[in-house]
Scaffold this motif. Structure first.
Motif, short mmCIF file in Angstrom:
data_model
loop_
_atom_site.label_atom_id
_atom_site.label_comp_id
_atom_site.label_asym_id
_atom_site.label_seq_id
_atom_site.Cartn_x
_atom_site.Cartn_y
_atom_site.Cartn_z
N LYS A 27 0.83 -1.21 0.00
CA LYS A 27 0.00 0.00 0.00
C LYS A 27 0.86 1.25 0.00
N SER A 28 2.02 1.16 0.62
CA SER A 28 2.93 2.32 0.68
C SER A 28 3.79 2.44 -0.57
N LEU A 29 4.27 1.31 -1.09
CA LEU A 29 5.26 1.34 -2.17
C LEU A 29 4.69 0.96 -3.53
N ARG A 30 3.43 0.57 -3.55
CA ARG A 30 2.76 0.21 -4.79
C ARG A 30 3.59 -0.78 -5.61
N ARG A 31 3.83 -0.49 -6.89
CA ARG A 31 4.48 -1.49 -7.76
C ARG A 31 5.93 -1.77 -7.35
N SER A 32 6.56 -0.84 -6.66
CA SER A 32 7.95 -1.07 -6.24
C SER A 32 8.06 -2.13 -5.15
N SER A 33 6.95 -2.51 -4.55
CA SER A 33 6.99 -3.59 -3.55
C SER A 33 7.23 -4.94 -4.20
N ARG A 34 7.13 -5.01 -5.56
CA ARG A 34 7.30 -6.30 -6.23
C ARG A 34 8.69 -6.86 -6.04
N PHE A 35 9.70 -6.00 -5.88
CA PHE A 35 11.07 -6.50 -5.76
C PHE A 35 11.24 -7.32 -4.48
N GLU A 36 10.70 -6.83 -3.38
CA GLU A 36 10.77 -7.60 -2.13
C GLU A 36 9.86 -8.82 -2.20
N LEU A 37 8.72 -8.67 -2.84
CA LEU A 37 7.80 -9.81 -2.97
C LEU A 37 8.43 -10.93 -3.80
N LEU A 38 9.10 -10.56 -4.88
CA LEU A 38 9.79 -11.56 -5.69
C LEU A 38 10.92 -12.21 -4.91
N ASP A 39 11.62 -11.43 -4.10
CA ASP A 39 12.68 -11.98 -3.25
C ASP A 39 12.10 -12.99 -2.28
N PHE A 40 10.96 -12.66 -1.69
CA PHE A 40 10.28 -13.60 -0.78
C PHE A 40 9.93 -14.90 -1.51
N LEU A 41 9.49 -14.78 -2.75
CA LEU A 41 9.10 -15.96 -3.53
C LEU A 41 10.31 -16.77 -3.99
N GLY A 42 11.51 -16.26 -3.73
CA GLY A 42 12.72 -16.99 -4.09
C GLY A 42 13.11 -16.85 -5.54
N ILE A 43 12.70 -15.76 -6.17
CA ILE A 43 12.97 -15.55 -7.59
C ILE A 43 13.98 -14.41 -7.73
N SER A 44 15.08 -14.67 -8.39
CA SER A 44 16.16 -13.69 -8.50
C SER A 44 15.91 -12.74 -9.67
N PRO A 45 16.58 -11.58 -9.68
CA PRO A 45 16.41 -10.64 -10.80
C PRO A 45 16.75 -11.25 -12.16
N ARG A 46 17.70 -12.15 -12.21
CA ARG A 46 18.08 -12.79 -13.48
C ARG A 46 16.94 -13.60 -14.08
N GLU A 47 15.95 -13.97 -13.25
CA GLU A 47 14.85 -14.81 -13.71
C GLU A 47 13.60 -14.02 -14.06
N VAL A 48 13.65 -12.69 -13.95
CA VAL A 48 12.45 -11.87 -14.07
C VAL A 48 12.50 -11.01 -15.32
#
Length: 570
Positions: free
Chosen positions: A166-187
């Motif tokens: 709610k605070s970071l909107r779409r920029s929260s996806r980076f932490e969410l992807l990290d939680f899901l165990g998906i690295s930047p190289r895979e996105v």
């Protein structure tokens, strides 16, 4: 011809309607976090049964971001039944995860809307999937170990990402992807190339002898665009999802981010005060020719190039998270902020960790640095300071007291699950004052009124001199056991409905004042030279239900303890 009779719809009971509201709120909490982060839903493929390799199931929600697909399973099943529910699902989950490409082809054929939602530029082998198990109730650690391939979107995690998104909107996806165990190289576009990537920034390198941070720590300053920080940074927030005690920073403040964002829109001016960060040990310090600079050999600050790997969870923000996250993607003023996000540069002071430094030592360093920066500020709250102390000074009296409270809250005794763990929990005991004013004097080995004085252990004298973790563990368990005994007796002798923190219940016992009062009574018992067994406590406290707990105000727990002791133990 007789008129056909309509079949009456059975009216749902109050309990059924309540359960539906709970399920709806839980689903909204999780889905809101993904939607805020920029994921799209494929509702026409959700809640639809399918049979794959002999197993039938469905997914309650499906979220897609670029080439990342998240299949969600929601459950409000009781904690005791979660294990059974999950183990049944494990069979088909393993089939899906073992043959990801085969399953995705099957699912695309089964649900055309799902296939249409996928970007055509990604081949099937470039798609990434995660299965998120979203339980309202606690999933036991042993159950997670038995079904280890899922992402456990626990209720506290859902609340955390709800607030962050709610605070970071779409920029929260980076932490969410990290939680899901998906690295930047895979996105997204990164998955289309196998090239390892780094980012390099001009800056200054401080001689090691001038920083005083210790051997092999490197201190650098450089300018970096906010977009890069948003993609790579992490903040070890209290109530976050990371393990290892990494919980000391404040939660993000939506109102503070909005205020800074308005300032950026109105002034269009970069912040001149620096952001304090830590950098990973594979950060490279290079000269203009690309050769490595050794700060040990420097006599004065030298220009250089700071090369940082392109990974999530790389740059640890120690101070300045609201300034960084005010540049987030999406939300109010984004037409203006989107330009500033890549145009402006923030001044960053970074401390590069030494090679081989353990995660525990890195955490201690970050926590200590955070405390040094924030301890004199009014908004450095006591609960944060306790969490930091637990990280950087685990044998300090307040840290030991905090560990004891954690033990009695997690250990299945009379006070189990009665203390607040997360910000969203209601009708729970506040931990901070119980730790500071009740458990600390009860467990501090340096005081004559502590349980240490009656601890019968052959090596107890080493406790205060050797800082032996194993010995401290034994002492913490001893203290927790003594506290549990007396509270078990109190609970036994009170009507069941009074064992609650709900102030609406007449005579509710579980208040900070009452808990601290019983702890103060236990200190008096310890001073007498010995504690009692549960049976002795139970007999002594048989009339505790008649005790006038309500006559004592919030700060009068010591007086309450004296009264309890005089009435029941003298």
């Amino acid at each position: 011809m007789a008129a056909s009779k309509r079949k009456k719809t059975r009216k749902k009971s109050a309990d059924e309607r309540k359960q539906e509201r709970i399920q709806k709120a839980h689903r909204k909490l999780v889905s809101g976090a993904f939607k805020n982060a920029g994921f799209v839903t494929v509702s026409s493929a959700a809640d639809r049964n399918f049979t794959y390799k002999g197993s039938t199931t469905d997914f309650d929600d499906i979220f897609i971001h670029e080439n990342v697909i998240v299949f969600c399973e929601y459950t409000t099943t009781r904690s005791d039944d979660v294990s059974t529910h999950l183990k049944k699902k494990k069979i088909i989950y393993d089939k899906i995860l073992d043959e990801k490409n085969e399953f995705l082809n099957f699912f695309k054929d089964k649900f055309p809307a799902f296939a249409a939602a996928l970007a055509i530029k990604y081949s099937i082998h470039q798609l990434r999937i995660a299965i998120a198990y979203c339980s309202l109730q606690t999933v036991r650690s042993e159950t997670k170990l038995e079904v280890p391939r899922l992402c456990y979107f626990d209720y506290n995690v859902a609340h955390y990402f709800s607030i962050v998104s709610k605070s970071l909107r779409r920029s929260s996806r980076f932490e969410l992807l990290d939680f899901l165990g998906i690295s930047p190289r895979e996105v997204a576009d990164n998955v289309l190339t196998a090239k390892e990537s780094t980012s390099t920034y001009p800056g200054s390198i401080l001689p090691e002898s001038h920083s005083n941070f210790g051997t092999d720590f490197k201190v650098v300053s450089f300018y970096v665009d906010p977009q890069t920080l948003l993609e790579r940074c992490y903040v070890l927030r209290k109530y976050g999802w990371r393990n290892g005690g990494a919980v000391y920073q404040r939660m993000i403040s939506n109102s503070k981010v909005a205020a800074v964002r308005k300032y950026l829109r109105d002034q269009r001016r970069v912040f001149i005060n620096n952001i304090i960060v830590t950098l990973p040990d594979d950060t490279k310090l290079l000269d203009e020719e690309g050769d490595t600079i050794n700060p040990k050999l420097l006599q004065e600050t030298q220009p250089g190039r700071i090369q940082i790997p392109d990974r999530f969870n790389t740059i640890g923000i120690i101070d300045g998270q609201h300034r960084v996250f005010s540049y987030h993607e999406g939300g109010i003023f984004d037409d203006d902020i989107s330009i500033l996000r890549t145009q402006q540069n923030l001044l960053v002071t970074g401390i590069v960790f030494p090679r081989g430094m353990t995660s525990t030592d890195r955490l201690k360093f970050e926590a200590k640095l955070f405390l040094e920066i924030n301890s004199n500020q009014t908004n450095a709250r006591s609960d944060l300071k306790q969490e930091i102390s637990l990280v950087i000074n685990p044998f300090a009296p307040e840290s030991v007291a905090k560990r004891v409270v954690n033990l009695i809250n997690d250990g299945g005794g009379p006070l189990s699950d009665e203390f607040e763990r997360y910000f969203f929990e209601k009708q729970k005991l506040k931990t901070t004052s119980v730790v500071s004013f009740a458990v600390k004097p009860l467990t501090n080995p340096s005081t004559k009124q502590s349980l240490y004085q009656i601890w019968d252990h052959a090596e107890k004298d080493r406790l205060v001199t050797d800082e032996d973790p194993a010995l401290w563990d034994k002492y913490v368990k001893f203290c927790g056991g003594e506290i549990n005994k007396i509270f078990s007796a109190v609970k036994h002798n009170l009507p069941k409905e009074r064992w609650t923190a709900d102030k609406k219940i007449p005579g509710a016992f579980l208040s900070t004042t009452n808990v601290n009062g019983v702890m103060a009574c236990l200190r008096k018992i310890a001073i007498s030279g010995r504690t009692l067994s549960f049976e002795d406590y139970r007999k002594r406290l048989s009339n505790v239900g008649d005790f006038k707990f309500g006559e004592f105000r919030s700060s009068q727990y010591n007086r309450m303890g004296e009264k309890l002791y005089s009435e029941f133990f003298q």
